[in-house]
Design a protein around this motif. Sequence first.
Motif, PDB file in Angstrom:
ATOM      1  N   ARG A   1      27.332   6.871  -3.100  1.00  0.00           N
ATOM      2  CA  ARG A   1      25.593   7.245  -2.539  1.00  0.00           C
ATOM      3  C   ARG A   1      24.707   7.556  -3.944  1.00  0.00           C
ATOM      4  O   ARG A   1      23.469   7.100  -4.233  1.00  0.00           O
TER       5      ARG A   1
ATOM      6  N   ARG B   1      23.641   4.520  -5.088  1.00  0.00           N
ATOM      7  CA  ARG B   1      23.319   4.016  -4.431  1.00  0.00           C
ATOM      8  C   ARG B   1      21.138   4.321  -3.869  1.00  0.00           C
ATOM      9  O   ARG B   1      20.090   3.709  -5.159  1.00  0.00           O
ATOM     10  N   ALA B   2      21.432   5.808  -4.734  1.00  0.00           N
ATOM     11  CA  ALA B   2      19.539   6.855  -4.618  1.00  0.00           C
ATOM     12  C   ALA B   2      19.214   6.058  -5.960  1.00  0.00           C
ATOM     13  O   ALA B   2      17.527   6.311  -5.935  1.00  0.00           O
TER      14      ALA B   2
ATOM     15  N   ASP C   1      18.081   2.363  -5.938  1.00  0.00           N
ATOM     16  CA  ASP C   1      16.562   2.622  -4.767  1.00  0.00           C
ATOM     17  C   ASP C   1      15.613   3.243  -5.564  1.00  0.00           C
ATOM     18  O   ASP C   1      14.436   3.267  -4.122  1.00  0.00           O
ATOM     19  N   ARG C   2      15.352   3.925  -5.883  1.00  0.00           N
ATOM     20  CA  ARG C   2      13.854   4.341  -6.626  1.00  0.00           C
ATOM     21  C   ARG C   2      13.405   3.615  -7.037  1.00  0.00           C
ATOM     22  O   ARG C   2      12.404   3.828  -7.650  1.00  0.00           O
TER      23      ARG C   2
ATOM     24  N   ALA D   1      14.827   3.822   0.676  1.00  0.00           N
ATOM     25  CA  ALA D   1      15.584   4.822   1.054  1.00  0.00           C
ATOM     26  C   ALA D   1      16.145   4.895   2.283  1.00  0.00           C
ATOM     27  O   ALA D   1      16.651   5.670   2.574  1.00  0.00           O
TER      28      ALA D   1
ATOM     29  N   ALA E   1      19.431   5.033   4.454  1.00  0.00           N
ATOM     30  CA  ALA E   1      20.132   6.970   4.545  1.00  0.00           C
ATOM     31  C   ALA E   1      20.060   6.364   6.129  1.00  0.00           C
ATOM     32  O   ALA E   1      20.937   7.199   6.588  1.00  0.00           O
TER      33      ALA E   1
END
Length: 159
Positions: free
Chosen positions: A63, A66-67, A70-71, A78, A82
Amino acid sequence: MQDPLGDLAGVPAARDRLDETELDLIDRARQAGAAWQQIAEALGLGSRQAAEQRHQRLAARRRARRAESDRRWPHEVAALRALLSGLQRWIATDRRWDGRFRGAALTRHTTALALQAAPGALYDLAGHVAADLHRAAHRLPTPVRTIARHLDAALSTHR
């Protein structure tokens, strides 16, 4: 001549790939009916609790990766990821998922693929998941129907 510092710099990426593989294998074993104790033994861990904790740590690292990735994209990416992540968590805990509707196993697999996909493919795969959920709506638990509605709304703003 080999560059030890260059080789060393590749270790974090190799570790990430290994973590992804391990997490995927644990998830596949669980989906196939393996008990946590069996997974612990396969991994050389001392207890089922250790296997569950390892799974939780690997999932948390996924996670976080991924976060971070995705920024670089608009916030809608995002948000969509989610929603799919919430769906995947639900599917992972629902032992009856694959029998809920025709194509449920494919929906599970497509959701997992979407979570790993680049944004363009993420939207395409999420569209397939949304269509599958829409067709099976009356056979889905209420929380999954809620996720499906939010997924439809997120995808409608993309079009």
